[in-house]
Design a protein around this motif. Structure first.
Motif, short mmCIF file in Angstrom:
data_model
loop_
_atom_site.label_atom_id
_atom_site.label_comp_id
_atom_site.label_asym_id
_atom_site.label_seq_id
_atom_site.Cartn_x
_atom_site.Cartn_y
_atom_site.Cartn_z
N ALA A 220 -6.43 -1.14 -4.26
CA ALA A 220 -7.04 -1.66 -3.03
C ALA A 220 -8.44 -1.09 -2.87
O ALA A 220 -8.72 0.03 -3.30
N ILE A 221 -9.30 -1.89 -2.25
CA ILE A 221 -10.69 -1.49 -2.04
C ILE A 221 -10.94 -1.36 -0.54
O ILE A 221 -10.63 -2.29 0.21
N GLY A 222 -11.48 -0.22 -0.12
CA GLY A 222 -11.79 -0.01 1.30
C GLY A 222 -13.25 -0.29 1.57
O GLY A 222 -14.09 -0.20 0.67
N ILE B 287 -11.70 3.39 -3.62
CA ILE B 287 -10.46 2.89 -4.22
C ILE B 287 -9.25 3.63 -3.67
O ILE B 287 -9.26 4.86 -3.59
N PHE B 288 -8.26 2.88 -3.26
CA PHE B 288 -6.97 3.49 -2.91
C PHE B 288 -5.87 2.60 -3.48
O PHE B 288 -6.14 1.72 -4.30
N SER B 289 -4.64 2.85 -3.09
CA SER B 289 -3.55 2.09 -3.69
C SER B 289 -2.50 1.75 -2.63
O SER B 289 -2.40 2.44 -1.62
N PHE C 13 -3.85 -5.29 11.24
CA PHE C 13 -3.89 -6.41 10.28
C PHE C 13 -5.19 -6.35 9.48
O PHE C 13 -6.21 -5.90 9.98
N GLU C 14 -5.16 -6.79 8.23
CA GLU C 14 -6.35 -6.90 7.39
C GLU C 14 -6.19 -8.08 6.45
O GLU C 14 -5.36 -8.04 5.54
N ALA C 15 -6.99 -9.12 6.65
CA ALA C 15 -7.00 -10.29 5.76
C ALA C 15 -7.78 -9.96 4.49
O ALA C 15 -8.90 -9.46 4.58
N GLU C 16 -7.19 -10.22 3.32
CA GLU C 16 -7.90 -9.88 2.08
C GLU C 16 -7.66 -10.92 0.97
O GLU C 16 -6.56 -11.46 0.83
N LEU C 17 -8.69 -11.11 0.18
CA LEU C 17 -8.57 -11.88 -1.05
C LEU C 17 -8.04 -10.96 -2.15
O LEU C 17 -8.61 -9.88 -2.36
N HIS D 119 -2.15 -9.43 2.70
CA HIS D 119 -2.28 -8.87 4.04
C HIS D 119 -2.13 -7.35 3.89
O HIS D 119 -1.03 -6.85 3.66
N ASP D 120 -3.27 -6.66 3.99
CA ASP D 120 -3.26 -5.20 3.82
C ASP D 120 -2.88 -4.54 5.16
O ASP D 120 -3.72 -3.97 5.85
N VAL D 121 -1.61 -4.64 5.49
CA VAL D 121 -1.12 -4.08 6.75
C VAL D 121 -1.31 -2.56 6.71
O VAL D 121 -1.06 -1.93 5.68
N GLY E 135 -0.15 5.48 4.96
CA GLY E 135 -0.36 4.47 6.01
C GLY E 135 -0.50 3.06 5.48
O GLY E 135 -0.33 2.09 6.22
N LYS E 136 -0.80 2.93 4.18
CA LYS E 136 -1.00 1.61 3.58
C LYS E 136 0.22 1.11 2.82
O LYS E 136 0.23 -0.03 2.35
N SER E 137 1.22 1.97 2.64
CA SER E 137 2.31 1.63 1.71
C SER E 137 3.70 1.62 2.34
O SER E 137 4.70 1.66 1.63
N THR F 286 -9.26 -6.90 -2.27
CA THR F 286 -10.70 -6.64 -2.35
C THR F 286 -11.37 -6.23 -1.03
O THR F 286 -12.58 -6.25 -0.94
N GLY F 287 -10.56 -5.85 -0.04
CA GLY F 287 -11.16 -5.37 1.21
C GLY F 287 -11.13 -6.44 2.29
O GLY F 287 -10.93 -7.62 2.02
N THR F 288 -11.36 -6.00 3.52
CA THR F 288 -11.21 -6.90 4.66
C THR F 288 -12.52 -7.04 5.43
O THR F 288 -13.32 -6.09 5.48
N PRO F 289 -12.76 -8.21 6.02
CA PRO F 289 -13.96 -8.38 6.85
C PRO F 289 -13.78 -7.74 8.23
O PRO F 289 -12.79 -7.05 8.49
ZN ZN Z 1 -7.78 -3.29 3.26
#
Ligand code: ZN
Length: 287
Positions: free
Chosen positions: A81-83, A103-105, A130-134, A161-163, A178-180, A247-250
């Motif tokens: 995952a990219i922050g 970079i994280f995972s 919530f985080e919308a990501e491609l 969805h990078d919850v 927190g991401k996993s 690839t990160g969220t807007p």
């Molecule tokens: Zn994210």
């Protein structure tokens, strides 16, 4: 091609979305194509070519409403995952864009499919965001890949969805817990092959919670683009077929809003990316 994993009740099958129906590749290929997306991607170009032949020669045998779609890939060796990778997301936090990719995972045990519930224990976290990501799905083993050749290693794209449990993310020394959390990585609905996405950096991206649009941007806001990310990552470690890079969220995430918005029991989150469909998941607190 829009590749899917789906089930008719027991076991996962591989399919193609075509004319609002589903071609059951497991059946059409008489077992020559695997039911599992990871194994399919490991088989490389030959398997993709066979799937393409069925797309053009076989009418859909199932209506979309008859099947339950699953995460297009459930068992990648890793989710990278990219922050902080959107200019607008840096602006909303009033931070400088990073000099290098952050970079994280996310653990692959967090992956769920379309329609499955995002679940959490409110005693563990009270700041679910919530985080919308491609998301990029790799098609070939990649190590020390140049930017110029990077996209040749990509099988296709999907929505991630990078919850994020913000309280855990920001109180820990790093982000992975927190991401996993289980269910915190919805993926889908399709794996759209690269030939259908000529420019992944020109796609509208949106996140809607219940009826309210909370993120509304474009992948053109990405700071480090996909070829750069793949080159950067594969200087450090190997990417395998099926590996996911999200690839990160807007901008527009809940934690940087005034007042803050966090997900709650009964919310429904839909992420939409141009050409990649919609990924919808309900939210459920679990005590
Ligand atoms: Zn994210």
């Amino acid at each position: 091609m829009k590749l899917v994993r789906f089930t008719l009740g027991e076991g996962a099958r591989l399919g193609i979305i075509h004319e609002n129906g589903v071609i059951d590749l497991t059946r059409a290929s008489d077992g020559h194509l695997p039911a599992d997306m990871l194994t399919f991607l490991q088989q490389g170009e030959a398997a993709l070519e066979l799937a393409r032949q069925f797309e053009h020669s076989t009418p859909p045998d199932l209506a979309l409403s008859e099947v339950k779609l699953l995460a297009p890939i459930a068992n990648p060796s890793k989710v990278v995952a990219i922050g902080l990778n959107y200019m607008d997301h840096c602006r909303e936090q009033k931070v400088e864009p990073p000099k290098a990719p952050l970079i994280f995972s996310k653990f692959s045990t967090a992956i769920i499919g379309p329609g499955e519930a995002i679940r959490w224990d409110p005693a563990l976290t009270s700041q679910v965001d919530f985080e919308a990501e491609l998301a990029v799905v790799m098609g070939r083993t990649a190590r020390n890949v140049t930017e110029a050749e990077a996209l040749d290693y990509v099988a296709g794209y999907t929505i991630c969805h990078d919850v994020s449990a913000r309280d855990l993310q920001f109180s820990d020394g790093q982000w992975i817990r927190g991401k996993s959390l289980d269910t915190f990585c919805p993926l889908g609905p399709y794996l759209v092959t690269t030939d259908e996405v000529p420019d992944p950096h020109a796609l509208a991206i949106r996140c809607t919670v219940n009826e309210t649009v909370l993120q509304n941007s474009n992948t053109s806001e990405m700071i480090f683009r996909i070829p750069y990310l793949i080159a950067y990552i594969t200087r450090a470690f190997t990417l395998l077929p099926g590996d996911v890079i999200t690839t990160g969220t807007p901008d527009g995430v809940g934690v940087f809003r005034k007042p803050k918005i966090f997900l709650k029991d009964g919310d429904v989150v839909t992420i939409e990316i141009e050409g990649l469909g919609q990924l919808t998941n309900p939210c459920q607190e679990e005590r």
